[in-house]
Design a protein around this motif. Structure first.
Motif, PDB file in Angstrom:
ATOM      1  N   UNK A 121      42.314  -6.036  11.371  1.00 29.44           N
ATOM      2  CA  UNK A 121      42.108  -4.626  11.016  1.00 29.44           C
ATOM      3  C   UNK A 121      43.172  -4.159  10.039  1.00 29.44           C
ATOM      4  N   UNK A 122      44.429  -4.529  10.289  1.00 26.30           N
ATOM      5  CA  UNK A 122      45.521  -4.097   9.415  1.00 26.30           C
ATOM      6  C   UNK A 122      45.523  -4.846   8.089  1.00 26.30           C
ATOM      7  N   UNK A 123      45.111  -6.100   8.120  1.00 28.47           N
ATOM      8  CA  UNK A 123      45.050  -6.922   6.902  1.00 28.47           C
ATOM      9  C   UNK A 123      43.674  -7.569   6.851  1.00 28.47           C
ATOM     10  N   UNK A 124      42.655  -6.801   6.450  1.00 29.80           N
ATOM     11  CA  UNK A 124      41.270  -7.290   6.510  1.00 29.80           C
ATOM     12  C   UNK A 124      41.031  -8.531   5.660  1.00 29.80           C
ATOM     13  N   UNK A 125      40.229  -9.413   6.211  1.00 34.27           N
ATOM     14  CA  UNK A 125      39.763 -10.582   5.463  1.00 34.27           C
ATOM     15  C   UNK A 125      38.633 -10.129   4.541  1.00 34.27           C
ATOM     16  N   UNK A 126      38.645 -10.525   3.269  1.00 31.15           N
ATOM     17  CA  UNK A 126      37.575 -10.101   2.361  1.00 31.15           C
ATOM     18  C   UNK A 126      36.202 -10.584   2.821  1.00 31.15           C
ATOM     19  N   UNK A 127      35.193  -9.799   2.520  1.00 28.87           N
ATOM     20  CA  UNK A 127      33.831 -10.256   2.765  1.00 28.87           C
ATOM     21  C   UNK A 127      33.535 -11.424   1.836  1.00 28.87           C
ATOM     22  N   UNK A 128      32.676 -12.318   2.280  1.00 28.06           N
ATOM     23  CA  UNK A 128      32.279 -13.412   1.401  1.00 28.06           C
ATOM     24  C   UNK A 128      31.507 -12.845   0.209  1.00 28.06           C
ATOM     25  N   UNK A 129      31.611 -13.529  -0.928  1.00 32.54           N
ATOM     26  CA  UNK A 129      30.927 -13.073  -2.134  1.00 32.54           C
ATOM     27  C   UNK A 129      30.131 -14.226  -2.736  1.00 32.54           C
ATOM     28  N   UNK A 130      29.570 -14.009  -3.928  1.00 32.25           N
ATOM     29  CA  UNK A 130      28.737 -15.039  -4.530  1.00 32.25           C
ATOM     30  C   UNK A 130      29.531 -16.305  -4.831  1.00 32.25           C
ATOM     31  N   UNK A 131      30.797 -16.144  -5.234  1.00 31.21           N
ATOM     32  CA  UNK A 131      31.617 -17.326  -5.511  1.00 31.21           C
ATOM     33  C   UNK A 131      31.793 -18.175  -4.254  1.00 31.21           C
ATOM     34  N   UNK A 132      31.903 -17.521  -3.106  1.00 28.35           N
ATOM     35  CA  UNK A 132      32.013 -18.260  -1.835  1.00 28.35           C
ATOM     36  C   UNK A 132      30.754 -19.087  -1.597  1.00 28.35           C
ATOM     37  N   UNK A 133      29.584 -18.472  -1.840  1.00 29.54           N
ATOM     38  CA  UNK A 133      28.338 -19.213  -1.627  1.00 29.54           C
ATOM     39  C   UNK A 133      28.222 -20.376  -2.603  1.00 29.54           C
ATOM     40  N   UNK A 134      28.692 -20.178  -3.838  1.00 32.90           N
ATOM     41  CA  UNK A 134      28.646 -21.260  -4.824  1.00 32.90           C
ATOM     42  C   UNK A 134      29.590 -22.394  -4.441  1.00 32.90           C
ATOM     43  N   UNK A 135      30.742 -22.036  -3.879  1.00 34.18           N
ATOM     44  CA  UNK A 135      31.665 -23.048  -3.402  1.00 34.18           C
ATOM     45  C   UNK A 135      31.016 -23.874  -2.299  1.00 34.18           C
ATOM     46  N   UNK A 136      30.347 -23.208  -1.385  1.00 35.22           N
ATOM     47  CA  UNK A 136      29.656 -23.920  -0.312  1.00 35.22           C
ATOM     48  C   UNK A 136      28.597 -24.862  -0.888  1.00 35.22           C
ATOM     49  N   UNK A 137      27.862 -24.377  -1.888  1.00 37.99           N
ATOM     50  CA  UNK A 137      26.840 -25.216  -2.530  1.00 37.99           C
ATOM     51  C   UNK A 137      27.476 -26.458  -3.148  1.00 37.99           C
ATOM     52  N   UNK A 138      28.628 -26.292  -3.792  1.00 38.60           N
ATOM     53  CA  UNK A 138      29.298 -27.430  -4.425  1.00 38.60           C
ATOM     54  C   UNK A 138      29.737 -28.471  -3.406  1.00 38.60           C
TER      55      UNK A 138
END
Length: 215
Positions: free
Chosen positions: A43-60
């Motif tokens: 809550x104090x240091x939120x983790x960013x939401x996943x974005x399109x680059x994250x999905x592309x990394x997973x694809x790679x």
């Protein structure tokens, strides 16, 4: 050497879920003075939401067939994917290193806070088995969702976390420590349930401190 990963997800700096989680963590650290303690306040240091680059990394990763955890960074190529990996890598490393994962979270709207969901989304890839690890969830809920309670069917918090941890990480050893009826502290309509909350809260603190000695 034992390692505990402790996550806090409550938006309140002073909350019941934080207090129950702290009771577990402090008892665990007392039993394992040489252990490693990792902590994240989602809550104090939120983790960013996943974005399109994250999905592309997973694809790679899928395309390249990289299975060695130490080589996952090789799948991150364009700058956006490298940035996605830079966010994911420390979260991933903490999770893999942990023998025990402690999640302290309130129930929000029958489920989990967005801050915790963001962390979960980040670490869902690459999919891996964490069999042998142990998960503990220290939870606070405004009402009662205990078995047999009228609102029990609406408990999507425990159901979701249990199903996710077992289904995604192959971990069946998940223990929930629930403090119920927290809203009786502030809601006049629930004031008659304050004693029941106090008992539930005291039991949760005791369970947390006792259970930690077994981990």
């Amino acid at each position: 050497m034992n390692t505990l990963l402790h996550l806090d997800a409550s938006a309140r700096r002073r909350s019941v879920s934080r207090e129950v989680g702290t009771a577990f963590a402090e008892a665990w650290r007392a039993v394992h003075p040489g252990g490693t303690y990792l902590y994240r306040d989602l809550a104090a240091a939120p983790v960013p939401f996943i974005d399109e680059a994250w999905t592309e990394l997973c694809d790679n990763v899928l395309r390249t067939g990289v299975t060695d955890l130490d080589r996952l960074h090789e799948a991150a190529r364009p700058p956006g994917q490298k940035a996605a990996w830079a966010t994911l890598e420390p979260l991933f490393n903490e999770l893999v290193a942990a023998d025990v994962v402690l999640i302290a979270t309130p129930m929000y709207n029958f489920g989990i806070p967005a801050s915790l969901k963001a962390w979960i989304d980040q670490v869902t890839f690459p999919k891996m088995s964490l069999a042998g690890r142990r998960f503990v969830v220290a939870s606070a809920r405004g009402g009662s969702y205990a078995p047999g309670a009228p609102r029990a069917p609406y408990d999507y918090q425990e159901r979701y976390l249990r199903d996710f941890i077992a289904g995604h990480f192959a971990v069946e050893d998940v223990t929930f420590i629930n403090a119920e009826l927290v809203n009786s502290r502030i809601d006049p309509n629930l004031a008659h349930l304050r004693a029941a909350h106090d008992d539930s809260y005291a039991a949760a603190l005791h369970t947390a401190a006792t259970l930690a000695k077994e981990y």
